[in-house]
Design an enzyme around this catalytic site. Structure first.
Site, PDB file in Angstrom:
ATOM      1  N   TYR A 204       0.904  -1.169   0.164  1.00 43.96           N
ATOM      2  CA  TYR A 204       0.077   0.056   0.152  1.00 43.96           C
ATOM      3  C   TYR A 204       1.098   1.249   0.031  1.00 43.96           C
ATOM      4  CZ  TYR A 204      -4.097   2.639   1.560  1.00 43.96           C
ATOM      5  OH  TYR A 204      -4.995   3.370   1.999  1.00 43.96           O
ATOM      6  N   ARG A 259      -6.075  11.273 -10.193  1.00 40.20           N
ATOM      7  CA  ARG A 259      -5.228  11.692  -9.217  1.00 40.20           C
ATOM      8  C   ARG A 259      -4.620  10.654  -8.342  1.00 40.20           C
ATOM      9  NH1 ARG A 259      -5.407  10.744  -4.704  1.00 40.20           N
ATOM     10  NH2 ARG A 259      -7.197  11.539  -3.841  1.00 40.20           N
ATOM     11  N   LYS A 277      -6.092  -1.373  -2.631  1.00 43.12           N
ATOM     12  CA  LYS A 277      -7.227  -1.287  -1.835  1.00 43.12           C
ATOM     13  C   LYS A 277      -7.894  -2.518  -1.742  1.00 43.12           C
ATOM     14  CE  LYS A 277      -7.208   3.188  -1.180  1.00 43.12           C
ATOM     15  NZ  LYS A 277      -7.335   3.925  -0.096  1.00 43.12           N
ATOM     16  N   GLU A 348     -12.091   5.849  -5.966  1.00 44.72           N
ATOM     17  CA  GLU A 348     -10.574   5.840  -5.509  1.00 44.72           C
ATOM     18  C   GLU A 348      -9.892   6.683  -6.512  1.00 44.72           C
ATOM     19  OE1 GLU A 348      -8.423   5.761  -2.762  1.00 44.72           O
ATOM     20  OE2 GLU A 348      -9.932   4.231  -2.525  1.00 44.72           O
ATOM     21  N   ASP A 349      -9.210   7.680  -5.775  1.00 47.11           N
ATOM     22  CA  ASP A 349      -8.212   8.405  -6.708  1.00 47.11           C
ATOM     23  C   ASP A 349      -8.503   9.043  -8.043  1.00 47.11           C
ATOM     24  OD1 ASP A 349      -6.768   7.804  -4.494  1.00 47.11           O
ATOM     25  OD2 ASP A 349      -4.868   7.420  -5.395  1.00 47.11           O
ATOM     26  N   ASP A 372     -13.539   6.982  -1.171  1.00 41.01           N
ATOM     27  CA  ASP A 372     -12.647   6.851  -0.263  1.00 41.01           C
ATOM     28  C   ASP A 372     -11.984   8.009   0.340  1.00 41.01           C
ATOM     29  OD1 ASP A 372     -11.389   5.191   1.522  1.00 41.01           O
ATOM     30  OD2 ASP A 372      -9.781   4.762   0.115  1.00 41.01           O
ATOM     31  N   ASP A 373     -11.735   8.540  -0.939  1.00 39.35           N
ATOM     32  CA  ASP A 373     -10.729   9.938  -0.700  1.00 39.35           C
ATOM     33  C   ASP A 373     -11.560  10.874   0.008  1.00 39.35           C
ATOM     34  OD1 ASP A 373      -8.499   8.954  -1.776  1.00 39.35           O
ATOM     35  OD2 ASP A 373      -9.692   9.060  -3.591  1.00 39.35           O
ATOM     36  N   ASN A 525      -0.219  11.822   0.554  1.00 41.66           N
ATOM     37  CA  ASN A 525       0.466  10.692   0.255  1.00 41.66           C
ATOM     38  C   ASN A 525       1.036  10.781  -1.145  1.00 41.66           C
ATOM     39  OD1 ASN A 525      -0.350   9.179   2.299  1.00 41.66           O
ATOM     40  ND2 ASN A 525      -2.395   8.984   1.563  1.00 41.66           N
TER      41      ASN A 525
END
Ligand code: NAI
Length: 718
Positions: A204, A259, A277, A348-349, A372-373, A525
């Site tokens: 991860y 992203r 994930k 996600e992202d 999630d973000d 991150n």
């Protein structure tokens, strides 16, 4: 090959091997069920086998054929030898032993029992020695360690040559672990669950960031469902191809690659994030076969990525028009048709411009979904704030002033949930917003700006006297800190090192008293994008900072504080929330994710922050307790879904649905295990399979639901 990917479905006949996924799916009556019921799938039988291996006598097995018969999988006897001609594929018959050899759900390496070897024609294809599963875990650990040593030596050599070393050092261990995951899924998850704190950074953040950057040259390159703009009009076929090998999915993790962490637009190479994930879901104790990683390839705007000859995606600019949304819609429709309308879509992202609209689009159509973000990050950061206010020198949240550096998905989500928490404490909503300041790439979010989205405008305030307008790149952050005088500085702007000595000095000076402890959260991150390190935060504030970060930093001994004990920085990463959030949504059949569910998730995580954690100034539970977090969060989320009337059967006075094998019973049985040994540990007993059990969500029933989910506690491999 997808999980357990050799299942040809067509061939093996509809024999129930006792595989919970298969049987439950058949019960469910969905198309997912139809597929699952189509045969005694290879993965089903092997899951049982693996369960017996982990839980049973095989642990003692050593030597050729010793106790293997006793360790035969529960379903092995019932399941006829796999029919393996693959006429349907047109590739001719592949000998069954060869197929089994390549099926990670059957071939457990030397831990494959004699019974399974005989059943699948593996004798002679594996060395004769039969080992205990723990030996295979130890073997895997040794391989990872060797890869780390080799990678560190290579990185050091590159650094000595002036090449900088750094990032690539995580790639070799990452690839070793991904190869293990492909070859022997059960050993992979047993290894990771055995020491989450050790292995999480390798599968991860930060390793997954390096992996995405190098995705085109990775071998093996982990797989997930890939759908590109060129597939418009035939996405259902692609989804069906995937579902044939992974019929049990309950949560699809989707990215469009725009992203990727703080690394920008990596296009199709963003698949590494959903794959990562999925690994975290499994590490947390959610059955990894329930997680489907999906990459939507809609182009990429990073020249260096698309010009790389090894790029695996479409070489075209990113689509931003209607074709983007058509592809999303077609994909979601196809996924729902394959897996049923209850399939949870976990975003996600995705890029900042699409994140909120995608969420709203799906929510408005009744598709169960979360980002999630935005949402899980909000919950984990609020949990960290709840932990911090338990420390001396940190005022209660309702008396703090928050400065958010970055006003994208992550920080806007946190700001909104924080206001909900303040409102729950009786703070007037307008007064709650007054406590929150935002900074984006154009500077402080103030009411004299005309470029604000509605979400940002809610927090816009009169520009503080003497503070000049923006000026790009967030303006002068130290000047903003001096003007706003925050007690908490929360960064999620992808600007590595943004919290430099001037900013931290301004923050320290802004505190109401010399004993006040400012909160410094560097959420960006991977490590290279963190706003500051733990050490920088401590040094820059004279030891006063209470710190949390998205990627883990090492503990520090701080002179004159903590009685010589090391201070442990909290890892405020959404991994402490999303496995439980996803599991809780599925368990309750939640139609959507409410603020109440996120608050419940945050409080559940905060509830796990122990006195010992706080003594070390760690304001969150350690990531090593990922499994416990998943269970606690899932229980809290499922209960809140019922209270908020979004649980499948209406919530409130109705019934929430609890699906027993949603979480792994223990890591002493491998993922997907439905062995009688493992099932016996489940609250609903052996053989419940996927059958939904109605549990009242209020009164005593609520306790029953909680008990059900708590009963699925993560237990490390003995
Ligand atoms: P985003 O792209 O939605 O938002 C980024 C924000 O930063 C935007 O508001 C942008 O205007 C602002 N920004 C960019 N450059 C700036 C500058 N020089 N000065 C001031 N503001 C600037 O991205 P998102 O999703 O909010 O993620 C941001 C970071 O947070 C990423 O590094 C991501 O990896 C990290 N993150 C961490 C999570 C965790 O669990 N710890 C979860 C989600 C994201």
């Amino acid at each position: 090959m997808p999980y357990g990917g050799t299942a040809d479905g067509a061939g093996s006949g509809a024999v129930d091997s006792g595989n919970s996924a298969g049987r439950g799916a058949a019960d469910s009556g969905t198309s997912r069920g139809r597929r699952s019921a189509a045969g005694c799938s290879a993965s089903g039988a092997a899951s049982d086998g693996a369960g017996a291996l982990f839980g049973g006598a095989a642990n003692d097995a050593a030597g050729v054929g010793s106790t293997a018969a006793a360790a035969a999988p529960a379903g092995a006897g019932a399941c006829p030898p796999a029919v393996v001609g693959s006429g349907a594929t047109g590739f001719g018959a592949i000998p069954r032993g060869w197929r089994a050899l390549r099926d990670p759900a059957i071939n457990r390496g030397l831990a494959t029992t004699v019974a399974v070897r005989q059943q699948y024609g593996l004798e002679g294809l594996l060395p004769a020695r039969v080992t205990a599963p723990a030996v295979e875990v130890a073997r895997a650990a040794a391989a990872v360690q060797r890869a780390e040593v080799a990678a560190a030596a290579a990185a050091a050599a590159v650094a000595t040559d002036g090449g900088g070393g750094g990032g690539g050092a995580s790639l070799l261990p990452y690839c070793t672990l991904m190869a293990l995951r492909e070859a022997d899924k059960a050993t992979f998850f047993a290894l990771v669950q055995q020491d989450v704190e050790r292995y999480l950074p390798l599968i991860y953040t930060p390793a997954v960031g390096d992996a995405c950057l190098a995705w085109g040259s990775l071998l093996p390159r982990p797989t997930g469902l890939s759908i590109s703009l060129g597939d418009a009009g035939r996405v259902a076929r692609l989804v069906d191809n995937w579902a044939a090998g992974q019929p049990q999915a309950r949560i699809a993790v989707l990215t469009d690659g725009e992203r990727i962490l703080g690394l920008g637009d990596l296009g199709a190479h963003g698949l590494g994030i959903p794959v990562g994930k999925a690994a975290v879901y499994g590490a947390a104790g959610v059955d990894p076969d329930w997680i489907l990683p999906v990459a939507l390839d809609v182009g990429c705007n990073t020249e260096s990525v698309v010009n790389d000859p090894l790029y695996v995606g479409l070489r075209r600019p990113r689509e931003r028009g209607p074709a983007y949304y058509h592809l999303v819609d077609e994909t979601v429709t196809a996924l729902q048709s394959a897996y049923g309308p209850g399939l949870l879509i976990h975003w996600e992202d995705v890029g900042a411009a699409q994140a909120f609209p995608l969420l709203e689009r799906l929510e408005s159509r009744g598709v169960p979904t979360f980002n999630d973000d935005i949402q899980a990050t909000a919950a984990v950061t609020l949990a960290a704030l709840l932990g911090a206010e338990r420390l001396r020198g940190v005022p209660p949240l309702e008396h703090q002033t928050f400065l958010f550096f970055g006003a994208g998905q992550a920080n806007l989500g946190v700001a909104q949930l924080l206001c909900a928490e303040l409102a729950a404490r009786g703070v007037d909503p307008a007064a709650a917003s007054e406590r929150v300041w935002l900074v984006d790439r154009r500077g402080l979010v103030t009411s004299d700006r005309s470029d604000l989205s509605a979400a940002k405008a809610k927090f816009a305030k009169r520009r503080p006297a003497g503070l000049p307008a923006g000026g790009g790149s967030g303006g002068d952050l130290a000047g903003i800190v001096a003007a706003v005088r925050p007690t908490a500085l929360i960064g999620a702007a992808t600007v590595g090192g943004a919290f430099g000595p001037r900013v931290l000095a301004a923050l320290t000076q802004a505190q109401p008293s010399p004993s006040s402890r400012p909160l410094v959260f560097a959420l960006s991150n991977p490590t290279s994008r963190a706003e500051c390190s733990f050490q920088q935060a401590v040094e820059g504030t004279g030891g006063r900072a209470v710190f949390a970060s998205g990627t883990q930093f090492p503990p520090l001994r701080v002179e004159g504080s903590g009685g010589g004990r090391p201070r442990v920085p909290a890892q405020a990463n959404n991994c402490l929330v999303f496995p439980g959030l996803g599991a809780g949504c599925v368990a309750s059949g939640a139609a959507r994710v409410t603020e109440g569910m996120l608050l419940a998730a945050a409080r559940a995580v905060a509830g796990l922050t122990s006195g010992e954690d706080l003594e070390a100034e760690c304001v969150l539970p350690r990531v090593g307790r990922l499994g416990e977090c998943a269970v606690e969060v899932a229980a809290a989320v499922a209960r809140a879904a019922a209270v908020d009337m979004v649980a499948s059967s209406g919530g409130g006075g109705g019934a929430a649905t609890c699906v027993a094998p949603l979480l792994l019973a223990s890591s002493s049985s491998p993922p997907s295990s439905s062995s009688s040994a493992a099932a016996g540990a489940l609250p609903f007993g052996a053989g419940v399979g996927m059958a939904a059990t109605g549990v009242g969500a209020t009164g005593g029933g609520r306790d029953a639901l909680e008990e059900c989910l708590r009963g699925l506690q993560y237990r490390p491999l003995q």
